[in-house]
Design a protein around this motif. Structure first.
Motif, PDB file in Angstrom:
ATOM      1  N   THR A  22       0.864  -1.182   0.000  1.00 52.95           N
ATOM      2  CA  THR A  22       0.000   0.000   0.000  1.00 52.95           C
ATOM      3  C   THR A  22       0.900   1.232   0.000  1.00 52.95           C
ATOM      4  OG1 THR A  22      -0.074   0.238   2.408  1.00 52.95           O
ATOM      5  CG2 THR A  22      -1.679  -1.263   1.391  1.00 52.95           C
ATOM      6  N   THR A  23       0.298   2.401  -0.154  1.00 51.79           N
ATOM      7  CA  THR A  23       1.108   3.624  -0.193  1.00 51.79           C
ATOM      8  C   THR A  23       1.817   3.863   1.140  1.00 51.79           C
ATOM      9  OG1 THR A  23      -0.868   4.931   0.382  1.00 51.79           O
ATOM     10  CG2 THR A  23      -0.297   4.733  -1.955  1.00 51.79           C
ATOM     11  N   HIS A  24       1.163   3.580   2.263  1.00 52.16           N
ATOM     12  CA  HIS A  24       1.805   3.748   3.567  1.00 52.16           C
ATOM     13  C   HIS A  24       2.942   2.756   3.751  1.00 52.16           C
ATOM     14  CE1 HIS A  24      -1.580   6.069   5.883  1.00 52.16           C
ATOM     15  NE2 HIS A  24      -1.236   6.649   4.752  1.00 52.16           N
ATOM     16  N   ASP A 203      -4.490   5.605   3.667  1.00 50.96           N
ATOM     17  CA  ASP A 203      -3.752   4.562   2.971  1.00 50.96           C
ATOM     18  C   ASP A 203      -4.595   4.018   1.804  1.00 50.96           C
ATOM     19  OD1 ASP A 203      -1.663   2.884   2.458  1.00 50.96           O
ATOM     20  OD2 ASP A 203      -2.061   1.483   4.096  1.00 50.96           O
TER      21      ASP A 203
END
Length: 206
Positions: A22-24, A203
């Motif tokens: 994920t982006t986080h 996220d």
């Protein structure tokens, strides 16, 4: 016979860990990007290499950090999160470069995951634990990079006259690597894939 030593390459790490971050998660992994200079390093996955090399991760932790057990790994992560090398850097420069310790912290956690000292959920928990301090200290990857280089410089100077004096890569190598990570035209840089403010937004799956 040629001089090249043949070494069997492990399978691609993406085959064992196919789910994209994920982006986080990518942002957290990217904290160790300054340390990941080797050709076989992965800067966009929790697993630290592009190909499976559990033994390599195990050897590195044992030889460079004297970590051979889960307890030693957890203890080293705790020490880096609390004070690490930035305490000495503060005495020398008056600045406490958290970025240097954070990059090492994430690198060690990822290698600990690679060789099985911690499982994937524990690895992500470890990475999440360092996020509040980092976000509370820096406002950009540029600031993070500057403090990483400061911490590395103080660390290298501390090795002078020791058996490890010739171990680190030259400072110019680290400088060039950071410039590449910060280059807005570098499409493979994880810092461009996960800009600094990514961690402050909800996220999402990449």
């Amino acid at each position: 016979m040629g001089l090249w030593r043949w070494r069997r390459r492990g399978p691609k790490a993406a085959r064992r860990y196919p789910v994209p971050l994920t982006t986080h998660q990518l942002w957290m992994v990217s904290l160790s990007a300054p340390v990941s200079r080797d050709r076989g390093a992965s800067r966009t996955t929790l697993y630290p290499f592009t190909r499976i090399d559990d033994d390599g991760a195990r050897r590195w932790l044992a030889e460079q950090w004297e970590i051979t057990s889960r307890a030693q790994l957890v203890g080293r992560l705790d020490e880096l999160s609390r004070s690490g090398y930035r305490a000495r850097a503060y005495r020398v420069t008056g600045v406490s470069p958290l970025a240097w310790d954070a990059a090492l912290y994430v690198d060690i956690a990822r290698r600990g995951f690679a060789c099985g000292l911690i499982d994937e959920p524990d690895a992500w928990t470890a990475l999440k634990n360092i996020v509040p301090a980092v976000v509370g200290t820096y406002a950009s990857w540029q600031e993070y990079a500057a403090h990483y280089l400061l911490g590395r410089k103080v660390w290298r100077e501390g090795l002078r006259g020791t058996a490890d004096d010739g171990f680190p890569a030259p400072q110019a190598t680290a400088d060039a690597h950071l410039r590449a990570l910060l280059d807005p035209e570098n499409r493979s840089s994880p810092w461009n894939l996960a800009p600094w403010n990514t961690i402050s937004h909800p996220d999402r799956i990449r």
